[in-house]
Design an enzyme around this catalytic site. Sequence first.
Site, PDB file in Angstrom:
ATOM      1  N   CYS A 160       0.914  -1.195   0.050  1.00 30.74           N
ATOM      2  CA  CYS A 160      -0.165   0.112   0.038  1.00 30.74           C
ATOM      3  C   CYS A 160       0.853   1.370   0.014  1.00 30.74           C
ATOM      4  O   CYS A 160       2.079   1.157   0.064  1.00 30.74           O
ATOM      5  CB  CYS A 160      -0.853   0.055   1.335  1.00 30.74           C
ATOM      6  SG  CYS A 160       0.005  -0.048   2.709  1.00 30.74           S
ATOM      7  N   ASP A 171       8.778  24.730 -34.135  1.00 33.71           N
ATOM      8  CA  ASP A 171      10.066  25.094 -35.080  1.00 33.71           C
ATOM      9  C   ASP A 171       9.490  24.940 -36.495  1.00 33.71           C
ATOM     10  O   ASP A 171       8.837  24.025 -36.976  1.00 33.71           O
ATOM     11  CB  ASP A 171      10.939  24.144 -34.786  1.00 33.71           C
ATOM     12  CG  ASP A 171      12.137  24.609 -35.808  1.00 33.71           C
ATOM     13  OD1 ASP A 171      12.636  25.536 -35.877  1.00 33.71           O
ATOM     14  OD2 ASP A 171      12.597  23.466 -36.373  1.00 33.71           O
ATOM     15  N   ASP A 182      17.166  23.492 -31.303  1.00 36.11           N
ATOM     16  CA  ASP A 182      15.852  23.658 -30.612  1.00 36.11           C
ATOM     17  C   ASP A 182      16.005  23.154 -29.207  1.00 36.11           C
ATOM     18  O   ASP A 182      15.061  23.313 -28.324  1.00 36.11           O
ATOM     19  CB  ASP A 182      14.716  22.740 -31.341  1.00 36.11           C
ATOM     20  CG  ASP A 182      14.499  23.214 -32.831  1.00 36.11           C
ATOM     21  OD1 ASP A 182      14.439  24.429 -32.921  1.00 36.11           O
ATOM     22  OD2 ASP A 182      14.267  22.487 -33.558  1.00 36.11           O
ATOM     23  N   CYS A 226       3.495   1.595   2.552  1.00 36.26           N
ATOM     24  CA  CYS A 226       4.504   0.791   2.692  1.00 36.26           C
ATOM     25  C   CYS A 226       5.637   1.768   1.567  1.00 36.26           C
ATOM     26  O   CYS A 226       6.831   1.673   1.748  1.00 36.26           O
ATOM     27  CB  CYS A 226       4.493  -0.282   1.695  1.00 36.26           C
ATOM     28  SG  CYS A 226       3.452  -1.554   2.814  1.00 36.26           S
ATOM     29  N   ASP A 258      13.152  19.700 -33.651  1.00 39.53           N
ATOM     30  CA  ASP A 258      13.738  18.538 -33.902  1.00 39.53           C
ATOM     31  C   ASP A 258      15.094  18.525 -34.094  1.00 39.53           C
ATOM     32  O   ASP A 258      16.118  17.735 -34.071  1.00 39.53           O
ATOM     33  CB  ASP A 258      13.237  18.037 -35.454  1.00 39.53           C
ATOM     34  CG  ASP A 258      13.858  18.988 -36.500  1.00 39.53           C
ATOM     35  OD1 ASP A 258      13.780  20.110 -36.142  1.00 39.53           O
ATOM     36  OD2 ASP A 258      13.983  18.624 -37.697  1.00 39.53           O
TER      37      ASP A 258
END
Length: 744
Positions: free
Chosen positions: A16, A420, A636, A19, A632
């Site tokens: 749980c 971009d 960037d 724990c 990409d």
Amino acid sequence: MDITHTLDISIGGMTCASCVARVERALQQVPGVQDATVNLATESARIVVTQDVESMDAQLRRAVRTAGYAPRTAARADAEAASATGWHDFLPVGLALLLAAPLFAPMLLAPFGVHWMLPPVAQLLLAAPVQFWLGARFYRAGWHAARARTGNMDLLVALGTSAAFGLSLWLWWRAAPGAMPHLYFEASAVVIALVLLGKWLELRAKRQATSAIRALQQLRPELAHLIGPRGEADVPLGEVMAADRLAVRPGERVPADARVLEGRSEVDESMLTGEPLPVAKAPGDLLTGGSVNGSGRLVVEVRAVGAESVLARIIRLVEDAQAAKAPIQKQVDRVAEVFVPVVLLIALVTLAGWGLAGAGAEAALIHAVAVLVIACPCALGLATPVAVMAGTGVAARHGILVKDASALERAHRVDTVAFDKTGTLTLGTPVLASLHAVVAQDEAALLAVAASLQSGSTHPLAQAVTRAATARGLPMAPVRDLQSLSGRGVRGRVGRSDLSGANTDWALASLRWCAELGAVPDAAQVAQLQSQGATVSALLAFAGSDAAPEVRALLAFTDEPKPQASAAVATLRARGLRVVMISGDNLHAAQAMAARVGIAADDVRAEVLPADKAAQVAALRTGGHVVAMVGDGTNDAPALAAADVGIAMASGTDVAMEAAGITLMRGDLALVADALDLSARTVAKIRQNLFWAFAYNVVGIPFAAFGLLSPVVAGAAMALSSLSVMSNALLLRRWKPAGHRARS
């Protein structure tokens, strides 16, 4: 600054959220630990340490064991996960249900007028094995929790069922000879049987939630066909090295990342990218390990193996996302840490209250037992991580890699998406549309000079120049003292050419750099080219160190938008999102491209240097806006890191993917909207789970305290709470991207 290392440990015995808090606290107390995050759903801990990993591993495992839990080796964890749903693991559950059934039967028969009860000794013989043998795990875990002065679900179950069992013995001992007292052996046995059943079903659900990682791991073939001096030989995949030549037969999986040397075929990459259609491959094309070859035989050269392969990186990203803790879960864990002590207090108040009300010790104890049994901190602990696991798993199957749970949780709040331009909204393969000589000079010679300057660059515009020169068979001269200025251009001394004599100083410059250098190209000609959507650069010749350079030629580049760019932008705008384009290009060319993909002119940020993209993203975030940046390229990366959610295209650079929180495994921009949609659905599941987890306790505990629930019904409700949370989260596995939904 200390160098940090990350270590993962598999942990058994957690049941749980209490724990989780206990293990985290134990790990964080170990010297050298900077941070520790424990995930109940994956039963693992991720620890950030400032010391050597090997020296810390033993200390961390000892801390876990001292806290009362079982640190497991990777092999043991894998073996336990593989057998988690086996029917042999159901044996103790089935035995507990079988033994509890005769005890529970009288309760089922009573509404039909059948009043039947087993003798007390038979009830004891049936209940004792369930309580002390099959339920021994609750005593062990509860004892460890008690020794650590904390509580967990096991402690509540152990206390509640022991009280019911002990009360039954007391009532039996106090009963008159030959009398049939009302005993509560059925309560203790049925509660344990139901909890065991709930935990077994929970394990099955966990296995389904982690199916994405197992599916990715199974993409690796065991053998590869190595081509050596003596022909083909089958070797284990672990022996394959970079630069090896392999044969990939029809229908086989590609063993490693490779480049095609011979043959043509179509390759199914759907398990890696989510792309449903096979992709044609020919000599020179790249292959990703784990993809499935079609009908042609291929000879390939290995490019990357092991941890450096694309598949290994994908698996690491999915594992990292599923091991991470979402921000909302940290708040839940703080609640769960005090949950068990509060429940124990409510049970004591219930016991005392019913006693003072004159209900008698028997009724008071049974109502207190119901309070202990119905309380379920495990549902709180599972509500968030299981939803995150299911969400990241289904995302990976459809080509969306989520780097961490925080990105998944934040993405649903995005109200602005910044793209971009080059390589993201466009194909990223610009062509040199035209070269206009300013003075009466040979255009071919000018193109040769420009290509010489760009011969060593990988920039898309540079490659467009070199492709154009190569297509015309133009020679490239050597270049000395080459300088590359990001966002501005290149400058160098070009060797002897038909135009220049020896070692003339040339530059290929952006219009921004032209203005800085004092070179003034023809404004009318520039405006005409830009109105056609072209990106314009100038070829400059430097006559002396003090004089402004001369403009010798204007180069016009054009790029095409990706086929799905307009539809992707329209989808995002239909969701009520603002769409912005950030480009280093001039304003007119950027606005022309924006108009082609459906972005408003006011939402174009043009002539932005790579170093300034992050500042543009920061400006968009002002006023409380939540911004996703899609890019990409290497330039960037700062903007991706500055955004609330960075989304990188896997066709781009590794730097961009490292900076982003989400990576799209194929260049389909529709995946941007799909990623945001999946984030919204995952967060909705988290909120639903937390609502039900809290609702079970907020409603169930008072009902039990006021005597409206028996311990048996309370036990069933507790088991049902965890199961409902798991089942609700697993509904995410049915999610499909919009394109898939439209086709189906």
